[in-house]
Design a protein around this motif. Structure first.
Motif, PDB file in Angstrom:
ATOM      1  N   VAL A   1       0.852  -1.195   0.000  1.00  0.00           N
ATOM      2  CA  VAL A   1       0.000   0.000   0.000  1.00  0.00           C
ATOM      3  C   VAL A   1       0.887   1.244   0.000  1.00  0.00           C
ATOM      4  CG1 VAL A   1      -1.827   1.263   1.172  1.00  0.00           C
ATOM      5  CG2 VAL A   1      -1.779  -1.239   1.290  1.00  0.00           C
TER       6      VAL A   1
ATOM      7  N   GLN B   1       0.796   5.572  -0.448  1.00  0.00           N
ATOM      8  CA  GLN B   1      -0.048   6.760  -0.448  1.00  0.00           C
ATOM      9  C   GLN B   1       0.595   7.842  -1.301  1.00  0.00           C
ATOM     10  OE1 GLN B   1      -0.806   8.376   3.412  1.00  0.00           O
ATOM     11  NE2 GLN B   1      -2.268   9.919   2.684  1.00  0.00           N
ATOM     12  N   THR B   2      -0.176   8.422  -2.205  1.00  0.00           N
ATOM     13  CA  THR B   2       0.267   9.527  -3.041  1.00  0.00           C
ATOM     14  C   THR B   2      -0.596  10.746  -2.698  1.00  0.00           C
ATOM     15  OG1 THR B   2      -1.266   9.174  -4.889  1.00  0.00           O
ATOM     16  CG2 THR B   2       0.719   7.795  -4.833  1.00  0.00           C
TER      17      THR B   2
ATOM     18  N   HIS C   1      -4.023   9.728  -4.581  1.00  0.00           N
ATOM     19  CA  HIS C   1      -4.485   8.357  -4.754  1.00  0.00           C
ATOM     20  C   HIS C   1      -3.799   7.447  -3.743  1.00  0.00           C
ATOM     21  CE1 HIS C   1      -4.819  10.285  -8.778  1.00  0.00           C
ATOM     22  NE2 HIS C   1      -5.985   9.630  -8.818  1.00  0.00           N
ATOM     23  N   TYR C   2      -4.340   6.238  -3.640  1.00  0.00           N
ATOM     24  CA  TYR C   2      -3.687   5.139  -2.948  1.00  0.00           C
ATOM     25  C   TYR C   2      -3.338   4.087  -4.003  1.00  0.00           C
ATOM     26  CZ  TYR C   2      -5.470   7.128   1.405  1.00  0.00           C
ATOM     27  OH  TYR C   2      -5.754   7.975   2.441  1.00  0.00           O
TER      28      TYR C   2
ATOM     29  N   GLU D   1     -10.335   6.073   0.641  1.00  0.00           N
ATOM     30  CA  GLU D   1      -9.880   5.053   1.568  1.00  0.00           C
ATOM     31  C   GLU D   1     -10.818   3.848   1.543  1.00  0.00           C
ATOM     32  OE1 GLU D   1      -8.989   6.179   5.504  1.00  0.00           O
ATOM     33  OE2 GLU D   1      -7.767   7.914   4.947  1.00  0.00           O
TER      34      GLU D   1
END
Length: 418
Positions: free
Chosen positions: A48, A50-51, A54-55, A73
Motif C-alpha cells: 500500500v 499513499q500519493t 491516490h492510494y 480510503e
C-alpha cells in the motif's frame, strides 16, 4: 472502489491497463517505481502506497505486479484479495499468469476484467460463473469466431449468478465423480549455526479438485483441528459450523479451488525436517576460504526428503569455488555470487557432504556480507504439522465418489545462519 488497474512486468514496463471510470495517467505509477527501486526484492515492495491524490495497492504474482489505483480510503485487504482473484482467474483460463500469455489473450483479458468489476466494485469473481459468461480460449473457438465474427461472451446470464451459491454452476454432470484434496505445507524457519531454531512457522493450504455431479454437500473432519488457529476459508465454507464443531461443511465449486489456508506459528508445533552442519570460514591471511556443509534428516516421520537443494549467497569478495560433492552436483555463478548444491533425494544411510576451498580477493570479506544459506526440499505424504484429514462425507447425492487426500511438505523461506 478500484479506479484503474495496471499490470507491470519485472522490467518496470506497463503492458496492460484498464480503467473503470475516467482514465488516469500512467505517471501515477512513478510513486510505485520509486518504491520498487528501494526494495531489494520484488516481494519487499510495500503493498500500500499513499500519493497526494491516490492510494496504490499492489500484489506480486508470477513476476508481474498488479497495481490498482484507489481514490478514496478502502480496506486494503479487500483490494488485495480482488487482485489475487484476478491473477487466479488468468491462471485458470490460460494455464499460467505471465506477460506473454496475457498479451496473447488481451481481448479475453479485457472481457474478464469488465465482468469481474462493475463501476469499480467486484461483481463476478468465481471462475465457474465467469466461464459460463466468457468461454475459455481454444484453437477451434478462435477459428470459428474469426470466420463468423462471433465472440467468447455468452448470450445468457449464468444461473449461479442469480442464486445464493454463486461459486457453483448448475446442471453439472460427470461420468466419474471424484474429489481430491492436496494438503501442502511450507516451513518458514531461521536456524542458527548451532542448530537451534530461532523462529519457525508453517504456512498451509488445502487445494481441492472436485468433479461431482449435481449439488453435493461435503463435510471434512480433521483428527487434530485444534492445530489450526489462524485460518482463511473459501466463501463456500460455512464458518459458523467451523467455529462450533471444527468441521468444514461446504457445497464445493466445480473444478479446482483453494478450500482453506492456515498458519501455525507456535514453535513447539513446528518440526524442522532436516539438520545442517556447516562451516564457512575466511582466512585473514591470503586469498582463500573453506566451506564444509553436511545435511541429514531430523524429523521426517520416516518419509523421504526429495528435491533437496541448498543455496548459499556468498560475499562479493568470493571469486570462485573449488568443491567436492559426495552426492548431487553444484554450480557457482561468480556474477551473482550464488552457490547452488542440487542434492536430489536424501539418503539417510549416507549423508551428503559438500566441502572444498573458496577463491577470493585479498582480505577478509565485510562482516555485513556473511553468507546466507537457504534450503529447498519436498517431502511427499507428510504434513509436518501433524494435520490429518480423518473423513470426508457427502450429502445430497446418492452416488459414491472417488475420494483422496495427498500431503506434501515444502521448504518456504528456510534459512540457516552461518
Amino acid at each position: 472502489m478500484i479506479h484503474s488497474l495496471f499490470v507491470i512486468n519485472h522490467l518496470g514496463d506497463i503492458f496492460l491497463e484498464k480503467h473503470w471510470k475516467s482514465v488516469i495517467s500512467r505517471s501515477v505509477c512513478d510513486y510505485f517505481f520509486e518504491a520498487r527501486e528501494k526494495a531489494v526484492d520484488p516481494e519487499n515492495v510495500p503493498p500500500v502506497l499513499q500519493t497526494p491524490h491516490h492510494y496504490l495497492i499492489s500484489i506480486y504474482r508470477g513476476k508481474l505486479f498488479f497495481l490498482s489505483v484507489i481514490q478514496t480510503e478502502v480496506p486494503p485487504l479487500f483490494v488485495i484479495e480482488f487482485l489475487h482473484r484476478v491473477a487466479d482467474t488468468f491462471q485458470d483460463y490460460f494455464g499460467e499468469c505471465s506477460e506473454s500469455v496475457i498479451s496473447d489473450n488481451v481481448v479475453i483479458v479485457y472481457e474478464l476484467l469488465e465482468e469481474m468489476l462493475d463501476n469499480g466494485f467486484p461483481l463476478a469473481t468465481e471462475s465457474n460463473v465467469l466461464k459460463e459468461m466468457i468461454r475459455p480460449p481454444n484453437i477451434l473457438r478462435s477459428v470459428v469466431n474469426t470466420l463468423t465474427g462471433g465472440s467468447n461472451v455468452g448470450e445468457t446470464l449464468p444461473q449461479g449468478q442469480l442464486s445464493n451459491i454463486p461459486w457453483r454452476r448448475a446442471g453439472v454432470k460427470y461420468t466419474n465423480n471424484e474429489a481430491y484434496f492436496d494438503v501442502t505445507e511450507e516451513i518458514d524457519a531461521i536456524v542458527d549455526k548451532s542448530g537451534t531454531t530461532v523462529s519457525a512457522e508453517i504456512q498451509g493450504v488445502i487445494e481441492a479438485c472436485v468433479k461431482l455431479s449435481g449439488m453435493p454437500d461435503l463435510t471434512m473432519s480433521f483428527m487434530n483441528p485444534r492445530l489450526l488457529d489462524d485460518v482463511s476459508f473459501h466463501p463456500c465454507v460455512r464458518f459458523r459450523r467451523w467455529e462450533s464443531e471444527r468441521v468444514l461443511s461446504f457445497i464445493p465449486p466445480d473444478g479446482n479451488f483453494t478450500l482453506m489456508t492456515y498458519h501455525i506459528s507456535s514453535q513447539n508445533l513446528v518440526a524442522i525436517p532436516v539438520y545442517v552442519k556447516q562451516s564457512i570460514s575466511f582466512f585473514e591471511a591470503g586469498s582463500c576460504g573453506r566451506l564444509d556443509i553436511t545435511i541429514g534428516p531430523k524429523q521426517t516421520m520416516g518419509k523421504t526428503v526429495e528435491d533437496l537443494k541448498v543455496t548459499v549467497h556468498m560475499p562479493k569478495a568470493v571469486l570462485n569455488a573449488n568443491l567436492t560433492a559426495s552426492q548431487g552436483n553444484y554450480t557457482y555463478d561468480f556474477t551473482t555470487k550464488l552457490l547452488v548444491w542440487d542434492i536430489g533425494k536424501l539418503n539417510p544411510q549416507k549423508l551428503p557432504n559438500l566441502r572444498g576451498s573458496l577463491s577470493m580477493q585479498t582480505g577478509v570479506p565485510n562482516p555485513e556480507e556473511n553468507p546466507s544459506l537457504n534450503i529447498d526440499l519436498k517431502i511427499q505424504q507428510l504434513a509436518i504439522s501433524g494435520l490429518k484429514v480423518s473423513r470426508l462425507d457427502m450429502y445430497g447425492e446418492t452416488y459414491k465418489p472417488f475420494k483422496g487426500v495427498k500431503y506434501v511438505t515444502k521448504a518456504g523461506k528456510f534459512q540457516v545462519r552461518t
